[in-house]
Design a protein around this motif. Structure first.
Motif, mmCIF file in Angstrom:
data_model
loop_
_atom_site.group_PDB
_atom_site.id
_atom_site.type_symbol
_atom_site.label_atom_id
_atom_site.label_comp_id
_atom_site.label_asym_id
_atom_site.label_seq_id
_atom_site.Cartn_x
_atom_site.Cartn_y
_atom_site.Cartn_z
ATOM 1 N N UNK A 1 0.832 -1.202 0.000
ATOM 2 C CA UNK A 1 0.000 0.000 0.000
ATOM 3 C C UNK A 1 0.872 1.260 0.000
ATOM 4 N N UNK A 2 1.979 1.224 0.714
ATOM 5 C CA UNK A 2 2.908 2.355 0.705
ATOM 6 C C UNK A 2 3.447 2.576 -0.707
ATOM 7 N N UNK A 3 3.799 1.486 -1.390
ATOM 8 C CA UNK A 3 4.305 1.593 -2.763
ATOM 9 C C UNK A 3 3.249 2.193 -3.682
ATOM 10 N N UNK A 4 1.992 1.771 -3.512
ATOM 11 C CA UNK A 4 0.919 2.351 -4.320
ATOM 12 C C UNK A 4 0.762 3.846 -4.027
ATOM 13 N N UNK B 1 2.960 5.928 -3.140
ATOM 14 C CA UNK B 1 4.087 6.656 -3.736
ATOM 15 C C UNK B 1 4.055 6.642 -5.264
ATOM 16 N N UNK B 2 3.790 5.484 -5.853
ATOM 17 C CA UNK B 2 3.958 5.307 -7.299
ATOM 18 C C UNK B 2 2.667 5.384 -8.113
ATOM 19 N N UNK C 1 -11.471 1.771 -8.893
ATOM 20 C CA UNK C 1 -10.308 2.614 -8.621
ATOM 21 C C UNK C 1 -9.993 2.551 -7.136
ATOM 22 N N UNK C 2 -8.744 2.319 -6.805
ATOM 23 C CA UNK C 2 -8.267 2.307 -5.425
ATOM 24 C C UNK C 2 -7.499 3.606 -5.194
ATOM 25 N N UNK C 3 -8.017 4.443 -4.305
ATOM 26 C CA UNK C 3 -7.389 5.728 -3.992
ATOM 27 C C UNK C 3 -6.727 5.575 -2.624
ATOM 28 N N UNK C 4 -5.417 5.831 -2.555
ATOM 29 C CA UNK C 4 -4.660 5.484 -1.354
ATOM 30 C C UNK C 4 -4.212 6.675 -0.519
#
Length: 64
Positions: free
Chosen positions: A22-25, A27-28, A40-43
Motif C-alpha cells: 500500500x505504501x508503494x501504491x 508513492x507510485x 479505482x483504489x485511492x490510497x
C-alpha cells in the motif's frame, strides 16, 4: 472473474502485511485502477477527501 496475479491490489489482499504494498501504491500509483474489478483504489487521504467533496465525482444523495 479471474484476478490479475501481478496487480498490487490483489497482492495486498493476499499479503500477511499489506502495508509495504500500500505504501508503494501511495508513492507510485496513488489512484490505481484495478482492472479485474473495474474499480479505482485511492490510497492518499487528501485525494479521498477531494473526491468525496467534489459533486462531479460523487454519486448518490451525499450532495442532495
Amino acid at each position: 472473474m479471474s484476478e490479475p496475479t501481478d496487480d498490487p491490489f490483489f497482492e495486498a489482499l493476499r499479503a500477511k502485511d499489506p502495508a509495504p504494498l500500500l505504501h508503494r501504491l501511495r508513492e507510485d500509483d496513488p489512484v490505481h485502477h484495478v482492472a479485474g474489478l473495474d474499480l479505482w483504489l485511492v490510497t492518499r487521504h487528501d485525494d479521498i477527501k477531494r473526491l468525496f467533496h467534489d459533486p462531479e465525482n460523487v454519486t448518490g444523495d451525499r450532495h442532495a
